[in-house]
Motif scaffolding. Structure first.
Motif, PDB file in Angstrom:
ATOM      1  N   UNK A 128       0.843  -1.206   0.000  1.00  0.00           N
ATOM      2  CA  UNK A 128       0.000   0.000   0.000  1.00  0.00           C
ATOM      3  C   UNK A 128       0.876   1.253   0.000  1.00  0.00           C
ATOM      4  N   UNK A 129       1.991   1.197   0.739  1.00  0.00           N
ATOM      5  CA  UNK A 129       2.914   2.327   0.780  1.00  0.00           C
ATOM      6  C   UNK A 129       3.504   2.591  -0.604  1.00  0.00           C
ATOM      7  N   UNK A 130       3.799   1.520  -1.355  1.00  0.00           N
ATOM      8  CA  UNK A 130       4.281   1.692  -2.735  1.00  0.00           C
ATOM      9  C   UNK A 130       3.253   2.452  -3.565  1.00  0.00           C
ATOM     10  N   UNK A 131       1.988   2.099  -3.375  1.00  0.00           N
ATOM     11  CA  UNK A 131       0.919   2.768  -4.117  1.00  0.00           C
ATOM     12  C   UNK A 131       0.812   4.233  -3.693  1.00  0.00           C
ATOM     13  N   UNK A 132       0.889   4.486  -2.382  1.00  0.00           N
ATOM     14  CA  UNK A 132       0.809   5.864  -1.889  1.00  0.00           C
ATOM     15  C   UNK A 132       1.981   6.695  -2.407  1.00  0.00           C
ATOM     16  N   UNK A 133       3.160   6.091  -2.489  1.00  0.00           N
ATOM     17  CA  UNK A 133       4.321   6.794  -3.033  1.00  0.00           C
ATOM     18  C   UNK A 133       4.106   7.141  -4.503  1.00  0.00           C
ATOM     19  N   UNK A 134       3.462   6.227  -5.228  1.00  0.00           N
ATOM     20  CA  UNK A 134       3.133   6.490  -6.631  1.00  0.00           C
ATOM     21  C   UNK A 134       2.139   7.643  -6.729  1.00  0.00           C
ATOM     22  N   UNK A 135       1.166   7.669  -5.821  1.00  0.00           N
ATOM     23  CA  UNK A 135       0.189   8.766  -5.800  1.00  0.00           C
ATOM     24  C   UNK A 135       0.891  10.099  -5.564  1.00  0.00           C
ATOM     25  N   UNK A 136       1.852  10.091  -4.656  1.00  0.00           N
ATOM     26  CA  UNK A 136       2.596  11.325  -4.380  1.00  0.00           C
ATOM     27  C   UNK A 136       3.405  11.761  -5.594  1.00  0.00           C
ATOM     28  N   UNK A 137       4.053  10.807  -6.247  1.00  0.00           N
ATOM     29  CA  UNK A 137       4.847  11.130  -7.433  1.00  0.00           C
ATOM     30  C   UNK A 137       3.967  11.715  -8.533  1.00  0.00           C
ATOM     31  N   UNK A 138       2.788  11.122  -8.720  1.00  0.00           N
ATOM     32  CA  UNK A 138       1.850  11.631  -9.727  1.00  0.00           C
ATOM     33  C   UNK A 138       1.360  13.031  -9.366  1.00  0.00           C
ATOM     34  N   UNK A 139       1.091  13.239  -8.069  1.00  0.00           N
ATOM     35  CA  UNK A 139       0.616  14.546  -7.617  1.00  0.00           C
ATOM     36  C   UNK A 139       1.677  15.622  -7.835  1.00  0.00           C
ATOM     37  N   UNK A 140       2.928  15.268  -7.558  1.00  0.00           N
ATOM     38  CA  UNK A 140       4.034  16.214  -7.761  1.00  0.00           C
ATOM     39  C   UNK A 140       4.171  16.544  -9.242  1.00  0.00           C
ATOM     40  N   UNK A 141       4.041  15.521 -10.089  1.00  0.00           N
ATOM     41  CA  UNK A 141       4.144  15.726 -11.540  1.00  0.00           C
ATOM     42  C   UNK A 141       3.007  16.600 -12.045  1.00  0.00           C
ATOM     43  N   UNK A 142       1.789  16.349 -11.540  1.00  0.00           N
ATOM     44  CA  UNK A 142       0.632  17.153 -11.946  1.00  0.00           C
ATOM     45  C   UNK A 142       0.784  18.594 -11.483  1.00  0.00           C
ATOM     46  N   UNK A 143       1.313  18.775 -10.275  1.00  0.00           N
ATOM     47  CA  UNK A 143       1.516  20.126  -9.752  1.00  0.00           C
ATOM     48  C   UNK A 143       2.526  20.887 -10.608  1.00  0.00           C
ATOM     49  N   UNK A 144       3.568  20.173 -11.039  1.00  0.00           N
ATOM     50  CA  UNK A 144       4.580  20.792 -11.894  1.00  0.00           C
ATOM     51  C   UNK A 144       3.967  21.215 -13.229  1.00  0.00           C
ATOM     52  N   UNK A 145       3.148  20.330 -13.802  1.00  0.00           N
ATOM     53  CA  UNK A 145       2.502  20.658 -15.081  1.00  0.00           C
ATOM     54  C   UNK A 145       1.536  21.831 -14.917  1.00  0.00           C
ATOM     55  N   UNK A 146       0.820  21.832 -13.776  1.00  0.00           N
ATOM     56  CA  UNK A 146      -0.114  22.925 -13.525  1.00  0.00           C
ATOM     57  C   UNK A 146       0.634  24.249 -13.378  1.00  0.00           C
TER      58      UNK A 146
END
Length: 271
Positions: A128-146
């Motif tokens: 589950x932590x691996x999945x949460x880390x992926x969520x964080x990575x995606x969120x950081x990437x989306x924030x950068x694009x935004x």
């Protein structure tokens, strides 16, 4: 009442308090439950039976790990939506450490659960932590694009569509509500400013769509756009939200935008 039964009642009461808190905060266990289970299905060498076990093991770990006043899932969700990913990482390490401690305690036969069982629970949490880390990575990437979109939209917002013509319309003797040049200049400046500071936070220069709407004589879209922008400013004013601009600037910007709206709408009639 035996001490064992009394301890059971105390733990049960605390777990109930935690569930109530989660319900009030809208916290799932595990976090992002549906997305997590769908993600598990995409993992190689993970059977349907293993996925079922992971669900059960996470629930077992959740029942075992209880720190009064510090719930991993509630704290992680709060930190995640505040974009405090460093704290999220710390929480993962903290919870993983608690499970590791429980394994060591189980080796000493302090608990009924075996070290192997708790180790399985930790494996489920780590997945589950691996999945949460992926969520964080995606969120950081989306924030950068935004942020990149916001920057581009603000560059676009440095100009105002038909700026000179709008200025001339404002000071024209034929305009029943004409203003002096200084006021006209402030209107143009205010519209650019509120567009950059507030409207462009969506990642788009909304006013840049005006040439398309005017060319198509799409009065419905023009009205919809200006109503939405006016509504956004009115909302900020009512809430006394000065995050981007002072209340006075917001009120003046709304007045300026209403004059600009009047000007733009006149073009769809005359041209």
């Amino acid at each position: 009442m035996s001490k064992g039964f009394a301890d059971f009642l105390i733990v049960s009461a605390r777990l109930l308090d935690r569930e109530i808190e989660r319900e009030l905060e809208g916290v799932e266990m595990p976090l992002f439950k549906e997305e997590f289970y769908e993600w598990l299905k995409t993992q190689e060498n993970l059977s349907e039976g293993s996925i079922v076990n992971y669900k059960r093991w996470l629930e077992n770990a959740d029942e075992l790990i209880y720190v009064n006043g510090k719930d991993f899932y509630t704290l992680f969700k709060k930190s995640f939506y505040e974009c405090d990913y460093a704290t999220c990482d710390e929480l993962i390490r903290w919870y993983d450490g608690l499970l590791t401690e429980e394994i060591e305690q189980a080796k000493k036969k302090i608990f009924d659960e075996t070290p192997e069982a708790i180790s399985n629970w930790r494996s489920a949490f780590r997945k589950h932590a691996d999945f949460l880390s992926l969520c964080m990575a995606n969120a950081i990437d989306e924030a950068k694009k935004m942020n990149e979109r916001i920057q581009k939209s603000r560059e676009s917002a440095s100009t105002l569509f038909l700026e000179n013509r709008f200025f001339g319309w404002l000071i024209s003797p034929d305009n029943l509500n004409k203003v002096v040049p200084d006021t006209a200049e402030s209107y143009v400046s205010l519209i650019k400013s509120v567009n950059k500071k507030l409207f462009c936070k969506t990642g788009y220069d909304i006013l840049a769509m005006l040439p398309v709407f005017i060319k198509a004589r799409n009065t419905a879209k023009i009205n919809e756009m200006f109503d939405a922008l006016d509504g956004k400013l009115t909302e900020r004013i009512k809430e006394m939200n000065e995050t981007e601009m002072s209340l006075r600037q917001l009120e003046n910007s709304r007045s300026a935008l209403r004059r600009y709206s009047e000007f733009i709408k006149s073009l769809t009639v005359t041209e």
